[in-house]
Design a protein around this motif. Structure first.
Motif, PDB file in Angstrom:
ATOM      1  N   LEU A   1     -18.666   4.149  16.373  1.00  0.00           N
ATOM      2  CA  LEU A   1     -18.414   3.126  16.976  1.00  0.00           C
ATOM      3  C   LEU A   1     -17.040   2.340  15.893  1.00  0.00           C
ATOM      4  O   LEU A   1     -17.026   2.646  14.865  1.00  0.00           O
ATOM      5  CB  LEU A   1     -18.894   1.748  16.781  1.00  0.00           C
ATOM      6  CG  LEU A   1     -20.029   1.570  17.590  1.00  0.00           C
ATOM      7  CD1 LEU A   1     -21.015   0.863  17.488  1.00  0.00           C
ATOM      8  CD2 LEU A   1     -19.960   2.216  19.430  1.00  0.00           C
ATOM      9  N   ARG A   2     -15.784   1.512  16.957  1.00  0.00           N
ATOM     10  CA  ARG A   2     -14.792   1.329  15.812  1.00  0.00           C
ATOM     11  C   ARG A   2     -14.804   0.383  16.581  1.00  0.00           C
ATOM     12  O   ARG A   2     -13.951  -0.175  17.526  1.00  0.00           O
ATOM     13  CB  ARG A   2     -13.434   2.487  16.126  1.00  0.00           C
ATOM     14  CG  ARG A   2     -12.529   1.675  15.501  1.00  0.00           C
ATOM     15  CD  ARG A   2     -11.264   2.461  15.544  1.00  0.00           C
ATOM     16  NE  ARG A   2     -10.284   1.652  15.514  1.00  0.00           N
ATOM     17  CZ  ARG A   2      -8.565   1.077  15.192  1.00  0.00           C
ATOM     18  NH1 ARG A   2      -8.246   1.788  16.469  1.00  0.00           N
ATOM     19  NH2 ARG A   2      -7.917   0.552  15.111  1.00  0.00           N
TER      20      ARG A   2
ATOM     21  N   VAL B   1     -23.799  -9.343  14.066  1.00  0.00           N
ATOM     22  CA  VAL B   1     -24.545  -8.730  15.177  1.00  0.00           C
ATOM     23  C   VAL B   1     -22.799  -7.175  14.367  1.00  0.00           C
ATOM     24  O   VAL B   1     -22.711  -6.256  14.641  1.00  0.00           O
ATOM     25  CB  VAL B   1     -23.465  -8.718  16.607  1.00  0.00           C
ATOM     26  CG1 VAL B   1     -22.899  -7.730  17.605  1.00  0.00           C
ATOM     27  CG2 VAL B   1     -24.398  -9.320  16.509  1.00  0.00           C
ATOM     28  N   VAL B   2     -21.861  -8.021  13.661  1.00  0.00           N
ATOM     29  CA  VAL B   2     -20.398  -6.753  13.272  1.00  0.00           C
ATOM     30  C   VAL B   2     -20.757  -5.750  12.524  1.00  0.00           C
ATOM     31  O   VAL B   2     -20.417  -4.988  12.558  1.00  0.00           O
ATOM     32  CB  VAL B   2     -19.656  -7.614  13.154  1.00  0.00           C
ATOM     33  CG1 VAL B   2     -17.888  -6.945  12.580  1.00  0.00           C
ATOM     34  CG2 VAL B   2     -18.838  -8.624  14.155  1.00  0.00           C
ATOM     35  N   SER B   3     -21.434  -6.460  11.157  1.00  0.00           N
ATOM     36  CA  SER B   3     -22.052  -5.560  10.658  1.00  0.00           C
ATOM     37  C   SER B   3     -22.903  -3.894  11.684  1.00  0.00           C
ATOM     38  O   SER B   3     -23.106  -3.121  10.734  1.00  0.00           O
ATOM     39  CB  SER B   3     -23.652  -6.506   9.565  1.00  0.00           C
ATOM     40  OG  SER B   3     -23.765  -5.110   8.142  1.00  0.00           O
ATOM     41  N   ALA B   4     -23.737  -4.275  11.951  1.00  0.00           N
ATOM     42  CA  ALA B   4     -24.612  -3.497  13.076  1.00  0.00           C
ATOM     43  C   ALA B   4     -23.602  -2.677  13.626  1.00  0.00           C
ATOM     44  O   ALA B   4     -23.238  -1.179  13.421  1.00  0.00           O
ATOM     45  CB  ALA B   4     -25.271  -4.510  14.109  1.00  0.00           C
ATOM     46  N   ILE B   5     -22.620  -3.055  13.952  1.00  0.00           N
ATOM     47  CA  ILE B   5     -21.734  -2.223  14.449  1.00  0.00           C
ATOM     48  C   ILE B   5     -20.942  -1.235  13.733  1.00  0.00           C
ATOM     49  O   ILE B   5     -20.624  -0.155  14.090  1.00  0.00           O
ATOM     50  CB  ILE B   5     -20.155  -2.893  15.199  1.00  0.00           C
ATOM     51  CG1 ILE B   5     -21.226  -3.580  16.762  1.00  0.00           C
ATOM     52  CG2 ILE B   5     -19.307  -2.185  16.335  1.00  0.00           C
ATOM     53  CD1 ILE B   5     -19.723  -4.980  17.159  1.00  0.00           C
ATOM     54  N   ARG B   6     -20.942  -1.593  12.839  1.00  0.00           N
ATOM     55  CA  ARG B   6     -20.498  -0.733  11.410  1.00  0.00           C
ATOM     56  C   ARG B   6     -20.867  -0.022  11.058  1.00  0.00           C
ATOM     57  O   ARG B   6     -20.581   1.181  10.517  1.00  0.00           O
ATOM     58  CB  ARG B   6     -19.094  -2.060  10.707  1.00  0.00           C
ATOM     59  CG  ARG B   6     -17.881  -3.063  11.073  1.00  0.00           C
ATOM     60  CD  ARG B   6     -17.983  -3.580   9.449  1.00  0.00           C
ATOM     61  NE  ARG B   6     -16.264  -4.506   9.977  1.00  0.00           N
ATOM     62  CZ  ARG B   6     -15.886  -5.215   9.670  1.00  0.00           C
ATOM     63  NH1 ARG B   6     -16.916  -5.578   9.120  1.00  0.00           N
ATOM     64  NH2 ARG B   6     -14.643  -5.498   9.888  1.00  0.00           N
ATOM     65  N   GLU B   7     -22.275  -0.068  10.929  1.00  0.00           N
ATOM     66  CA  GLU B   7     -23.283   1.223  10.876  1.00  0.00           C
ATOM     67  C   GLU B   7     -22.794   2.376  11.135  1.00  0.00           C
ATOM     68  O   GLU B   7     -23.356   3.001  10.784  1.00  0.00           O
ATOM     69  CB  GLU B   7     -24.398   0.562  10.711  1.00  0.00           C
ATOM     70  CG  GLU B   7     -24.816  -0.995   9.688  1.00  0.00           C
ATOM     71  CD  GLU B   7     -26.023  -0.835   9.578  1.00  0.00           C
ATOM     72  OE1 GLU B   7     -27.310  -0.569  10.722  1.00  0.00           O
ATOM     73  OE2 GLU B   7     -26.740  -1.922   8.873  1.00  0.00           O
TER      74      GLU B   7
END
Length: 474
Positions: free
Chosen positions: A223-224, A213-219
């Motif tokens: 979002l930060r 999920v963090v990987s998806a956020i970073r894409e």
């Protein structure tokens, strides 16, 4: 003096049923020479006469002091390890515009969990950058508004929220800071309904899914990612659950560093308070020091920098600062059969409120204490159950305590430690009007939230004629 076999084992019969046992009561609570309860320099009878009962009373100076003490405890504890700590006041415990301002003036930030709580914070003039938005089912409108006004952080509670918040941030041309709430699997020592990190429940995502999920956020450029968030429950006395949650999250935190910056770790709140004699919650300084030492130790073991830490206490700040005043109506002695074939008497003392102003005993079986407020008495104490006036047998405010045996109709009684989750959970069951909230300080009382009237209740009813004077009755 004879004990009553109906009393729970932890409830010791007092030598003096007028005693205000600390730390249950606000710091300024005392008996006047005439025996009346006084808080913030204002006597109970004056509060009842001016504002009616039931009545929520908050010791303003004590609430402010607890907010400042809590912030100082965490800032100092983590500074000793070379990092910073941010304290968010969990506004769901008790929120008004004035209380929001108290928290800001004490140097805290504010945690909100709905559009309504966000609206109160904004109405109080809180800088949106000092707000954090929670919630397991934020509406699209709530997300959009939070992003639009510039809320400092949004806690993502599900995979779906990644896309929803990213889209809102892109639409408003913002880069939205976010945290990811993790279900750590830590089983906090608290009531089942207050444990919020067990596997089978609605909050957060599993620890095992965090990296994906963090990987998806970073894409998402909109979002930060700030870090992971955990909240293991509420009204917790033992620190070991917080320490284990920190250990589990930091292991994932260390893995996430390979993919980018992870500046902070949010360990939530849930620190307990004393509600009855015998409750011994740890001092907030000990909680803060224990967490700081544990985070430092784990980071050292993992060979990673110590992140900035955030916490979200609410109850521990306002809970002990509040009391609720009631007027006694009916008293009734009830003979209860015992297993040995005998019987014992429990006195039911019914008051003019109940589960509509304090739902916690009905929801969680929560225990509270009670004392006479309008006078003191030298009459021998009797075991009482403080009951409400609602059409429910479970409408109990205080399951068991001792009051002088001459308690009677017209007396005022006070229940301490009601600053948190009483007004917040209040309802209009049986069409009772919700009480006012009054702040007391230095001999003066001022209304934070006015008492509801029957007109307030009726004006939402489309069949009500607003010109009917009957609707103006309080």
């Amino acid at each position: 003096m004879l004990d009553n076999p109906l009393a729970p084992p932890w409830l010791i019969r007092p030598g003096d049923a007028n005693t205000l046992d600390q730390p249950l009561w606000p710091a300024t609570a005392r008996r006047t020479p005439s025996g009346e309860l006084e808080i913030g320099g204002v006597v109970a009878s004056r509060l009842a006469a001016d504002h009616g009962t039931p009545l929520y009373v908050v010791d303003e100076a004590y609430a402010r002091a607890r907010a400042g003490r809590t912030r100082e405890a965490f800032v100092s504890a983590f500074a000793a390890h070379g990092t910073s700590a941010t304290v968010y006041y969990a506004s769901k415990a008790l929120l008004t515009t004035e209380i929001a301002r108290w928290m800001m003036e004490a140097g805290l930030r504010l945690d909100v969990a709905s559009g309504g709580e966000l609206a109160v914070a904004l109405a109080a003039g809180v800088d949106p950058a000092r707000l954090g938005l929670h919630g397991n089912n934020k509406s699209l409108a709530e997300i959009d508004r939070a992003v639009a006004v510039g809320v400092g952080t949004i806690v993502l509670d599900s995979v779906a929220e990644v896309e929803r918040v990213a889209a809102a941030a892109h639409r408003h041309g913002r880069t939205q800071p976010v945290r990811l709430r993790i279900n750590s699997g830590v089983h906090a020592h608290t009531h089942e309904y207050l444990a919020t990190a067990r596997e089978d429940q609605k909050f957060g995502i599993p620890l095992a899914d965090a990296a994906e999920v963090v990987s998806a956020i970073r894409e998402h450029d909109s979002l930060r990612f700030l870090g992971l968030h955990s909240h293991i429950g509420s009204q917790i006395f033992r620190v070991d659950g917080f320490l284990e949650a920190a250990r589990r999250l930091l292991a994932v935190h260390a893995e996430l560093l390979a993919g980018g910056d992870v500046p902070e770790l949010n360990l939530g709140g849930g620190f307990g308070i004393a509600y009855v004699v015998g409750d011994e919650p740890p001092a907030i300084e000990d909680v803060a020091a224990g967490l700081a030492d544990a985070v430092a130790d784990v980071c050292r073991e993992l060979g990673i920098p110590m992140p900035a830490v955030a916490v979200e206490p609410g109850r521990t700040i306002v809970g002990p600062a509040g009391i609720t005043l009631y007027e006694v109506g009916t008293t009734k002695d009830v003979a209860v059969a015992l297993e040995d074939g005998g019987s014992a008497v429990r006195r039911y003392v019914s008051v003019d409120g109940g589960m509509s102003d304090n739902a916690r005993p009905a929801l969680y079986g929560a225990d509270y204490a009670v004392r006479l407020a309008s006078r003191s008495s030298s009459v021998e104490p009797v075991l009482v159950r403080l009951a409400g006036k609602h059409c429910e047998s479970g409408d109990i405010v205080v399951h068991a305590d001792w009051l002088p045996g001459d308690v009677e109709a017209g007396d005022l009684v006070a229940v301490p430690a009601t600053g948190a989750y009483c007004f917040s959970l209040a309802s209009n069951y049986n069409y009772l009007t919700r009480p006012a909230i009054v702040a007391v300080r230095d001999g003066a009382a001022r209304t934070l939230v006015r008492r509801e009237t029957e007109h307030d209740l009726l004006r939402r009813d489309t069949g009500f004629d607003p010109t009917d004077d009957q609707g103006d009755t309080e």
